[in-house]
Design an enzyme around this catalytic site. Structure first.
Site, short mmCIF file in Angstrom:
data_model
loop_
_atom_site.label_atom_id
_atom_site.label_comp_id
_atom_site.label_asym_id
_atom_site.label_seq_id
_atom_site.Cartn_x
_atom_site.Cartn_y
_atom_site.Cartn_z
N LYS A 230 -25.95 53.16 -32.15
CA LYS A 230 -26.63 52.51 -33.28
C LYS A 230 -27.52 51.35 -32.85
O LYS A 230 -28.58 51.13 -33.43
CB LYS A 230 -25.60 52.05 -34.32
N ASP B 115 -24.90 52.03 -43.85
CA ASP B 115 -23.44 51.84 -43.85
C ASP B 115 -22.98 50.84 -44.91
O ASP B 115 -22.01 51.08 -45.64
CB ASP B 115 -22.96 51.36 -42.47
N ALA C 34 -15.79 43.12 -35.60
CA ALA C 34 -17.12 42.50 -35.54
C ALA C 34 -18.09 43.41 -34.80
O ALA C 34 -19.08 42.95 -34.24
CB ALA C 34 -17.03 41.13 -34.86
N ASN D 178 -11.70 38.97 -35.31
CA ASN D 178 -11.93 40.02 -34.31
C ASN D 178 -11.12 39.72 -33.07
O ASN D 178 -10.85 38.57 -32.74
CB ASN D 178 -13.43 40.08 -33.96
P1 NDP Z 1 -17.80 49.32 -32.54
O1 NDP Z 1 -17.46 49.93 -31.22
O2 NDP Z 1 -19.17 48.77 -32.77
O3 NDP Z 1 -16.75 48.13 -32.82
C1 NDP Z 1 -15.40 48.32 -32.56
C2 NDP Z 1 -14.60 47.15 -33.18
O4 NDP Z 1 -13.21 47.48 -33.07
C3 NDP Z 1 -14.78 45.82 -32.46
O5 NDP Z 1 -14.65 44.78 -33.38
C4 NDP Z 1 -13.59 45.84 -31.46
O6 NDP Z 1 -13.17 44.54 -31.06
C5 NDP Z 1 -12.53 46.45 -32.34
N1 NDP Z 1 -11.43 47.08 -31.59
C6 NDP Z 1 -11.51 48.19 -30.81
N2 NDP Z 1 -10.29 48.48 -30.33
C7 NDP Z 1 -9.42 47.55 -30.81
C8 NDP Z 1 -8.04 47.32 -30.67
N3 NDP Z 1 -7.27 48.12 -29.92
N4 NDP Z 1 -7.48 46.27 -31.33
C9 NDP Z 1 -8.25 45.47 -32.09
N5 NDP Z 1 -9.58 45.62 -32.25
C10 NDP Z 1 -10.16 46.66 -31.62
O7 NDP Z 1 -17.44 50.44 -33.64
P2 NDP Z 1 -18.03 50.59 -35.13
O8 NDP Z 1 -18.16 49.23 -35.71
O9 NDP Z 1 -19.22 51.47 -35.14
O10 NDP Z 1 -16.85 51.41 -35.85
C11 NDP Z 1 -15.66 50.76 -36.24
C12 NDP Z 1 -14.82 51.71 -37.11
O11 NDP Z 1 -15.52 52.00 -38.33
C13 NDP Z 1 -14.53 53.05 -36.45
O12 NDP Z 1 -13.21 53.43 -36.77
C14 NDP Z 1 -15.52 54.00 -37.10
O13 NDP Z 1 -15.04 55.31 -37.13
C15 NDP Z 1 -15.59 53.41 -38.51
N6 NDP Z 1 -16.85 53.71 -39.20
C16 NDP Z 1 -16.80 54.38 -40.40
C17 NDP Z 1 -17.95 54.67 -41.09
C18 NDP Z 1 -17.88 55.41 -42.39
O14 NDP Z 1 -18.93 55.81 -42.91
N7 NDP Z 1 -16.71 55.59 -42.97
C19 NDP Z 1 -19.29 54.27 -40.61
C20 NDP Z 1 -19.23 53.53 -39.34
C21 NDP Z 1 -18.05 53.30 -38.68
P3 NDP Z 1 -13.80 43.82 -29.76
O15 NDP Z 1 -15.08 43.19 -30.22
O16 NDP Z 1 -12.76 42.85 -29.38
O17 NDP Z 1 -14.03 44.91 -28.73
#
Ligand code: NDP
Length: 279
Positions: free
Chosen positions: A66, A102, A128, A151
């Site tokens: 993205k 989104d 975040a 976050n």
């Molecule tokens: P990103 O990779 O951009 O962000 C991931 C986020 O998850 C970060 O804040 C990361 O924290 C956190 N994270 C990852 N693993 C862990 C963990 N084990 N414990 C705590 N925090 C964690 O992903 P997206 O923002 O694109 O997607 C996030 C979620 O939203 C996904 O599940 C995705 O499927 C869902 N989604 C759903 C949509 C819908 O239309 N329903 C649309 C877009 C996304 P850190 O910064 O510390 O790495």
């Protein structure tokens, strides 16, 4: 040349987007060519160029592309520019225009299907990343009274809160310093933590029964957070399937100038998820 549409990402094989857009198109008698195309950060630009040369007129973009999509657009909508993320590409001449649907999809699902209007509400946003950024701007634009962003990596929450630039309404918190208590009307999980399947854990003994808990993910990935929410007292919980369908409807309207009826599509996908969970 035949107009083509696609969703790009990695992994992409299990994307529901081709099914959703095919069902939308059928409502208008449009014979749509919409595929899922695997592309990673290294080859996205080349794969997208080839798609455009072969009649590609619109695309959805998902993990991990993205931000790369935002960077390659000649123009971006205001909402995409602010959250630094593009999930919808529209071919205009020989350039791509980018948008982010989104946030709008999330708001529409909350308002239309859960009777939840963020105006004047207190909201806790976990995460975040790209989706959290879109959600955060959408909540503030929709008039949320308070938005706390937590976050795992605190700096990203802090950067997001600063980018929104509404200090009287937005604050960043370290995950470990969260005090949830009964203060929030809505808790949104926008982390990808559930995809790993581990149990969800937050420093909170009991949520107020009025607190609505919403996970952006769906299927098995939503279970850890939603199980935690139920066990902690939330009376109303939801996964993000409705958001998925609503953000797709926004993309469809950008490409085809018509807004599809999301209800039957949501119902079909929900039935599929329920059937899959019983296998
Ligand atoms: P990103 O990779 O951009 O962000 C991931 C986020 O998850 C970060 O804040 C990361 O924290 C956190 N994270 C990852 N693993 C862990 C963990 N084990 N414990 C705590 N925090 C964690 O992903 P997206 O923002 O694109 O997607 C996030 C979620 O939203 C996904 O599940 C995705 O499927 C869902 N989604 C759903 C949509 C819908 O239309 N329903 C649309 C877009 C996304 P850190 O910064 O510390 O790495």
């Amino acid at each position: 040349m035949h107009s083509r549409y696609a969703v790009f990402g990695q992994p992409i094989a299990h994307s529901l987007s081709p099914r959703i857009h095919t069902l939308f198109a059928a409502q208008f008698g449009i014979a749509l060519d919409y595929r899922a195309i695997e592309a990673g950060r290294e080859d996205f630009v080349q794969v997208l160029d080839a798609f455009a040369r072969n009649g590609g007129r619109g695309a959805n973009v998902t993990l991990p592309l993205k931000e790369d999509a935002a960077a390659l657009c000649a123009e971006c909508s205001e909402r995409a520019r602010r959250c630094g993320s593009v999930n919808t590409l529209l071919r205009v001449g020989d350039m791509w225009h980018g948008d982010s649907t989104d946030g709008a999809g999330l708001l529409r699902d909350l308002r239309e299907h859960h009777d939840f209007d963020p105006r004047d509400q207190r909201i806790l946003l976990l995460g975040a990343g790209g989706a959290a950024r879109a959600a955060a701007f959408a909540f503030i634009d929709a008039g949320a009274a308070e938005l706390v962003i937590a976050n795992r990596t605190f700096e990203r929450a802090d950067t997001l809160a600063a980018a929104i630039d509404a200090p009287s309404r937005v604050a960043a918190r370290a995950w470990t310093e969260l005090s949830i208590g009964d203060g929030f009307d809505l808790v949104v999980n926008a982390t990808a933590a559930g995809h790993a399947g581990a149990a969800f854990d937050l420093p909170c003994d009991r949520l107020a029964s009025r607190t609505f808990c919403y996970d952006l993910s769906y299927g098995k990935a939503a279970s850890p957070f939603l199980d935690w929410a139920r066990a902690t007292g939330a009376s109303h919980v939801s996964d993000g399937l409705g958001m998925l369908v609503e953000q797709a409807a926004e993309s469809f309207a950008i490409w085809h100038g018509r807004r599809p009826d999301t209800a039957p599509v949501h119902a079909e996908l929900r039935a599929q998820l329920v059937a899959a969970s019983k296998k």
